[in-house]
Design an enzyme around this catalytic site. Structure first.
Site, short mmCIF file in Angstrom:
data_model
loop_
_atom_site.label_atom_id
_atom_site.label_comp_id
_atom_site.label_asym_id
_atom_site.label_seq_id
_atom_site.Cartn_x
_atom_site.Cartn_y
_atom_site.Cartn_z
N CYS A 36 -55.76 102.52 -16.19
CA CYS A 36 -54.45 102.93 -16.68
C CYS A 36 -54.48 104.34 -17.26
CB CYS A 36 -53.96 101.94 -17.74
SG CYS A 36 -52.18 102.02 -18.03
N ASP A 158 -53.62 93.59 -25.88
CA ASP A 158 -54.16 94.86 -26.36
C ASP A 158 -54.39 94.75 -27.86
OD1 ASP A 158 -55.00 97.46 -26.38
OD2 ASP A 158 -53.13 98.31 -25.62
#
Length: 240
Positions: A36, A158
């Site tokens: 990412c 996350d």
């Protein structure tokens, strides 16, 4: 564990997810890999050559990895069809997301803000694979996840921090040991090459992938393809 609606059968099987009409395969499976925060053209080409399963592009202007003004749409559209192109958004409107998906050829979206379940449903009905991110501190808030279960293909966990994502620290993965929802998930948050062996050996219910970002950068949005190559090899070989 359900199979994400738009995921091809070969990708689903690689992650140990069942096909729509078949039971889950027996035996170990590899972790799906999402890289990412791509925004550098040269690094994008190098990383794409490693054939990760997903490449993520951040469309949140406040992020140091914001890519919309740094990377031409045709460079994203021209990526190999085998790589899923994921747009990462924070509290954007459905119209904004769909326009970016059209312009850049995105096949999936990752929602990293306070987007409601209804928006996840809208995006899924528009033909996008939907990944909803949740921050994890000292516990996993299952009650918060439940309304999203019918409308998300993946969750992404996350580390809780000052920013919606990209805080660069690892949370306690054992908090997911009791996970029992049908939505498969990715681990994110400070993952680096030093975690390769632990991740390759990690067995958690629902875990199907990892999200690699700041731990493989030489600068925000500039990935080190050499270190990523080592990580992908470790995850794909040592987990089997």
């Amino acid at each position: 564990m359900k199979t994400p609606r738009h995921l091809p059968a070969d990708v689903a099987l690689a992650a140990g997810l069942p096909e729509a009409t078949a039971p889950a395969p027996v035996g170990p499976s590899r972790l799906l890999v999402k890289v990412c925060g791509m925004r550098d053209e040269a690094a994008l080409a190098e990383v794409a050559a490693l054939a990760p399963d997903f490449l993520g592009f951040i469309f949140a202007p406040a992020s140091p990895r914001y890519m919309a003004a740094a990377l031409a749409a045709e460079k994203v559209q021209g990526l190999p069809a085998s790589i899923w192109k994921v747009g990462v958004f924070v509290n954007a409107t459905t119209e904004t997301i769909l326009e970016a998906a059209r312009r850049f050829g995105l096949a999936a979206v990752q929602l990293h803000g306070q987007e409601p379940p209804a928006q996840c449903e809208e995006l899924g009905e528009a033909g996008l694979l939907v990944m909803k991110a949740f921050s994890v501190g000292n516990a996993v808030n299952v009650a918060r996840l439940l309304p999203y279960v019918p409308f998300c293909d993946f969750f992404l966990f996350d580390t809780k921090g000052a920013a919606p994502g990209g805080n660069g620290t690892v949370f306690d993965w054992s908090l997911l040991a009791g996970y029992n929802l049908p939505v498969p998930y990715f681990l994110a948050g400070g993952l680096a090459l030093e975690h390769a062996a632990e991740l390759a050996a990690l067995r958690l219910p629902g875990l199907v992938g990892v999200d690699l970002n700041s731990g493989f950068e030489t600068a925000p949005g500039v990935k080190d393809a050499g270190r990523l190559a080592q990580m992908l090899q470790a995850l794909r070989v040592n987990r089997e």
